[in-house]
Motif scaffolding. Sequence first.
Motif, mmCIF file in Angstrom:
data_model
loop_
_atom_site.group_PDB
_atom_site.id
_atom_site.type_symbol
_atom_site.label_atom_id
_atom_site.label_comp_id
_atom_site.label_asym_id
_atom_site.label_seq_id
_atom_site.Cartn_x
_atom_site.Cartn_y
_atom_site.Cartn_z
ATOM 1 N N GLU A 1 0.806 -1.226 0.000
ATOM 2 C CA GLU A 1 0.000 0.000 0.000
ATOM 3 C C GLU A 1 0.835 1.271 0.000
ATOM 4 O OE1 GLU A 1 -3.742 0.883 0.310
ATOM 5 O OE2 GLU A 1 -3.343 -0.787 -1.007
ATOM 6 N N ASN A 2 2.108 1.195 -0.380
ATOM 7 C CA ASN A 2 2.953 2.383 -0.306
ATOM 8 C C ASN A 2 3.910 2.477 -1.488
ATOM 9 O OD1 ASN A 2 2.422 3.785 2.324
ATOM 10 N ND2 ASN A 2 2.903 1.753 3.135
ATOM 11 N N GLU A 3 4.196 3.711 -1.865
ATOM 12 C CA GLU A 3 5.362 4.002 -2.686
ATOM 13 C C GLU A 3 6.567 4.155 -1.759
ATOM 14 O OE1 GLU A 3 4.174 7.107 -5.956
ATOM 15 O OE2 GLU A 3 3.137 7.571 -4.099
ATOM 16 N N ASN A 4 7.745 4.144 -2.327
ATOM 17 C CA ASN A 4 8.909 4.517 -1.533
ATOM 18 C C ASN A 4 10.007 5.029 -2.455
ATOM 19 O OD1 ASN A 4 9.214 1.304 -1.843
ATOM 20 N ND2 ASN A 4 11.239 2.258 -1.823
ATOM 21 N N MET B 1 15.026 7.403 -7.179
ATOM 22 C CA MET B 1 13.978 6.616 -7.818
ATOM 23 C C MET B 1 12.761 6.633 -6.901
ATOM 24 S SD MET B 1 15.645 3.132 -9.421
ATOM 25 C CE MET B 1 16.016 2.454 -7.799
ATOM 26 N N VAL B 2 11.581 6.709 -7.498
ATOM 27 C CA VAL B 2 10.338 6.503 -6.759
ATOM 28 C C VAL B 2 9.756 5.184 -7.236
ATOM 29 C CG1 VAL B 2 8.060 7.380 -6.197
ATOM 30 C CG2 VAL B 2 9.950 8.973 -6.545
ATOM 31 N N LEU B 3 9.633 4.241 -6.322
ATOM 32 C CA LEU B 3 9.183 2.897 -6.646
ATOM 33 C C LEU B 3 7.774 2.673 -6.120
ATOM 34 C CD1 LEU B 3 12.425 1.021 -5.540
ATOM 35 C CD2 LEU B 3 11.767 1.593 -7.876
ATOM 36 N N SER B 4 7.010 1.911 -6.865
ATOM 37 C CA SER B 4 5.677 1.506 -6.412
ATOM 38 C C SER B 4 5.573 -0.001 -6.469
ATOM 39 C CB SER B 4 4.586 2.161 -7.266
ATOM 40 O OG SER B 4 4.784 1.878 -8.635
ATOM 41 N N ASN C 1 -5.957 9.493 -13.376
ATOM 42 C CA ASN C 1 -6.150 9.389 -11.930
ATOM 43 C C ASN C 1 -6.984 10.581 -11.488
ATOM 44 O OD1 ASN C 1 -5.987 9.198 -9.148
ATOM 45 N ND2 ASN C 1 -3.805 8.718 -9.124
ATOM 46 N N ALA C 2 -8.220 10.315 -11.097
ATOM 47 C CA ALA C 2 -9.161 11.402 -10.812
ATOM 48 C C ALA C 2 -9.006 11.985 -9.421
ATOM 49 C CB ALA C 2 -10.595 10.897 -10.996
ATOM 50 N N ASN C 3 -8.144 11.395 -8.585
ATOM 51 C CA ASN C 3 -8.042 11.831 -7.199
ATOM 52 C C ASN C 3 -6.589 12.085 -6.805
ATOM 53 O OD1 ASN C 3 -10.330 9.345 -7.144
ATOM 54 N ND2 ASN C 3 -10.989 11.307 -6.316
ATOM 55 N N HIS C 4 -6.441 12.729 -5.652
ATOM 56 C CA HIS C 4 -5.115 12.929 -5.062
ATOM 57 C C HIS C 4 -4.757 11.652 -4.300
ATOM 58 C CE1 HIS C 4 -2.232 15.849 -2.792
ATOM 59 N NE2 HIS C 4 -1.711 14.649 -2.927
ATOM 60 N N ASN C 5 -4.438 10.618 -5.078
ATOM 61 C CA ASN C 5 -4.265 9.284 -4.519
ATOM 62 C C ASN C 5 -3.430 8.498 -5.523
ATOM 63 O OD1 ASN C 5 -4.529 6.877 -3.208
ATOM 64 N ND2 ASN C 5 -6.759 6.829 -3.221
ATOM 65 N N ALA C 6 -2.309 7.954 -5.113
ATOM 66 C CA ALA C 6 -1.429 7.258 -6.043
ATOM 67 C C ALA C 6 -2.009 5.904 -6.447
ATOM 68 C CB ALA C 6 -0.059 7.060 -5.404
ATOM 69 N N ASP D 1 6.008 -3.319 -16.840
ATOM 70 C CA ASP D 1 4.754 -4.036 -16.594
ATOM 71 C C ASP D 1 3.979 -3.406 -15.449
ATOM 72 O OD1 ASP D 1 5.626 -5.356 -14.020
ATOM 73 O OD2 ASP D 1 7.001 -6.395 -15.352
ATOM 74 N N THR D 2 4.634 -2.459 -14.743
ATOM 75 C CA THR D 2 3.991 -1.732 -13.650
ATOM 76 C C THR D 2 4.505 -0.298 -13.688
ATOM 77 O OG1 THR D 2 4.071 -3.775 -12.325
ATOM 78 C CG2 THR D 2 3.499 -1.738 -11.176
ATOM 79 N N PHE D 3 3.587 0.660 -13.543
ATOM 80 C CA PHE D 3 4.015 2.054 -13.567
ATOM 81 C C PHE D 3 2.973 2.920 -12.866
ATOM 82 C CE2 PHE D 3 5.794 5.967 -15.422
ATOM 83 C CZ PHE D 3 7.158 5.662 -15.329
ATOM 84 N N MET D 4 3.453 4.042 -12.336
ATOM 85 C CA MET D 4 2.596 4.905 -11.541
ATOM 86 C C MET D 4 1.701 5.796 -12.401
ATOM 87 S SD MET D 4 1.489 5.977 -8.697
ATOM 88 C CE MET D 4 2.563 5.001 -7.659
ATOM 89 N N VAL D 5 0.430 5.890 -11.991
ATOM 90 C CA VAL D 5 -0.455 6.933 -12.503
ATOM 91 C C VAL D 5 -0.464 8.009 -11.428
ATOM 92 C CG1 VAL D 5 -2.721 7.485 -13.443
ATOM 93 C CG2 VAL D 5 -1.844 5.136 -13.599
ATOM 94 N N PRO D 6 0.169 9.157 -11.656
ATOM 95 C CA PRO D 6 0.383 10.119 -10.574
ATOM 96 C C PRO D 6 -0.918 10.705 -10.048
ATOM 97 C CG PRO D 6 0.986 11.068 -12.693
ATOM 98 C CD PRO D 6 0.716 9.624 -12.940
ATOM 99 N N PRO D 7 -0.927 11.147 -8.797
ATOM 100 C CA PRO D 7 -2.130 11.754 -8.218
ATOM 101 C C PRO D 7 -2.602 12.940 -9.062
ATOM 102 C CG PRO D 7 -0.475 11.357 -6.532
ATOM 103 C CD PRO D 7 0.190 11.090 -7.843
#
Length: 649
Positions: A323-326, A366-369, A506-511, A551-557
């Motif tokens: 449940e976290n990025e780091n 790096m920002v990892l999810s 991403n419609a919200n302020h939520n990663a 295969d995995t990537f962030m949709v920013p807030p």
Amino acid sequence: MMPSLSHRKGKGGSSLARSFLTCLCTSVMFLLLLLLPSRVGVEGAVTDYIPCSESCNGGDVNYNLVASIRIMPMLNYTYKGRTYSNPDSSTFMGSTMRVRPGQSLWIKLTNNMTEDIGPKPPTATDYWNMLQNPGEHIKYQRYKRRVSDPSLMKVDEPNMPHGFDVTNLHLHGLDVQVHMFDPVGTHHPDAPHIGIKPGECYCYKFHVPDHHPGGMYWYHPHVHGSTAIQMWSGMIGVLYVEGPLEEELEHYGITNSHEFVIWDPAFKQVDKPTHNLEVDEFLLGQTTLSKIHPFLVNGVMNPTFEVHVGEVLHLRVLCATIENENTFIVYPEGEEDRPWKEAALPFWVIASDGVTFRKPRKKIIMVLSGGQREEVLLKFDRAGRYVISQQGIQGMQFFDMRGHPHDQILATIVVHDDSNQRRRVQTSLSYPTVAISDMEFTPGYSEAEDIQAEDIVGAETMVFSMGANFDQTPFPQYYINGKPFDPNEAMFHAQPGEAREYTLINANHNAHPFHIHVNRFQVKEMGSELSVDTYPVLESVLDFDPHAWRDTFMVPPNGRTRIWVQYKNYTGKTVLHCHFLAHEDTGMMATLFIGKKDWVFRLREHIQWIVGCALGVIITSIFVYAKRRHHGESYTVVSMNELKSKVVD
């Protein structure tokens, strides 16, 4: 011979009755064919469940994986929880698997989680109570409105967390057969989720393509409703597809390699005879309210890695967070409070998500999810102590909440001074033969394999959003295109060999980390309405390489990510979802169907129209039959002479 005429007698009705019955039976059978589920999958297989007494070892490489309940040391506690690890293993993780391109891989998964250790799945009452007493001034405190009684809450049962001891297996990132639904590789739109109950076994059969990129992958459970709990428990393992990278690193004098698995368990302290640490309740883990919620590396708080001056340290980084990025930032010890642009040390990334780059890519952050892998090279010119820091995510990840995820030192690196030439020879250390920036590796994909604009055959939009309906559970609600997960609705379709564009919003302020099963993509555009001045780490989130395969990537807030997906040769029913796994468990997932739709599937898309027409045919047939039976006439044959005689009489 005299001509003949017919005379009404009532004989021909039987023919009409037979026609009517034939029409009726055909219509009913047609409807049953559409409505009854079928389990036919690859090669006509009905299921891949097997009796636990049977073996599953017909592959070139075979593994027996057992999900069980274990007691083991964890932090400064004695932990009891679900795990893939062997009873004699010193780690919480499952055995490391290895396979080569072109090999078949068979995995027998046995579910031995027969002991009810908790936690219990949350109920509507649990959600309602959480809304009454959030406990801390984060997240749930934002929602003051609520219904007066939990019985008034609407419950979305399929997307409630449930079945915490039912499991399955997902090979994350591998280009192999679809394997979320039974049987593996199924093309049936109504195929059920693979859900291996305690005491059951399943035989997974995969074939790794000849051209598969060698690199770091991993495996974990993926039953909708129980994924987060099982991964907070530690049910994860690493899988390597062997390729040229390891030999090439050794050729360059790089032999100091280590796994670096980042994990964010959600624990609670208990007082029981056999142990004092367990996985926390789902609602506390989801909201990061668990009292014991650290970032661990290889199951340890702040482990130490050792390297010598001039030697290259190779870290195989897996972000297995739930449940976290780091972040991954390297500082001289004691300087981690300084801005990374001023004090951070550079490192080089040589592979992402299992795909090796031709040339190393230099970074300072790096920002990892959850789900992402990075192969990292570090080289230090001065002896001393250094740290790898997780920091700066607070506020960006979830609605400006500043408490989570917390800043923490992930690991310490001790760099020894080996200036003495004799000592360097005696210790058999290996030093790089060329500068890291000058190294070249065999790329997982060539530049010629990049997706081109003219390859795109269609474009779609996916909106990841969060609902705050106070009278509905689960709360909050997580949607893709305004809908919670429905395994029987194929929201997206693709054909093997084609490339498609998806705009992820991403419609919200939520990663929301985006993951698509058994297919890779390239990121082509990113953006966010948030400010990099307010959230400096966002600048790194938005830093992408359009040629990298992910295969995995962030949709920013409050943002978007535009990707191009290249579908491979594997077809069937699979999924795409947010890889914050509590989000996925509570609705942020969608079914993807790859390949030609069989005729039954095509008809089912128009089931209401077809059923209406079929019922119309049946009703019309009944009406026509009844009318003819009542008003119609049937005749028997008589001769003209008989008629004449009757007239004369």
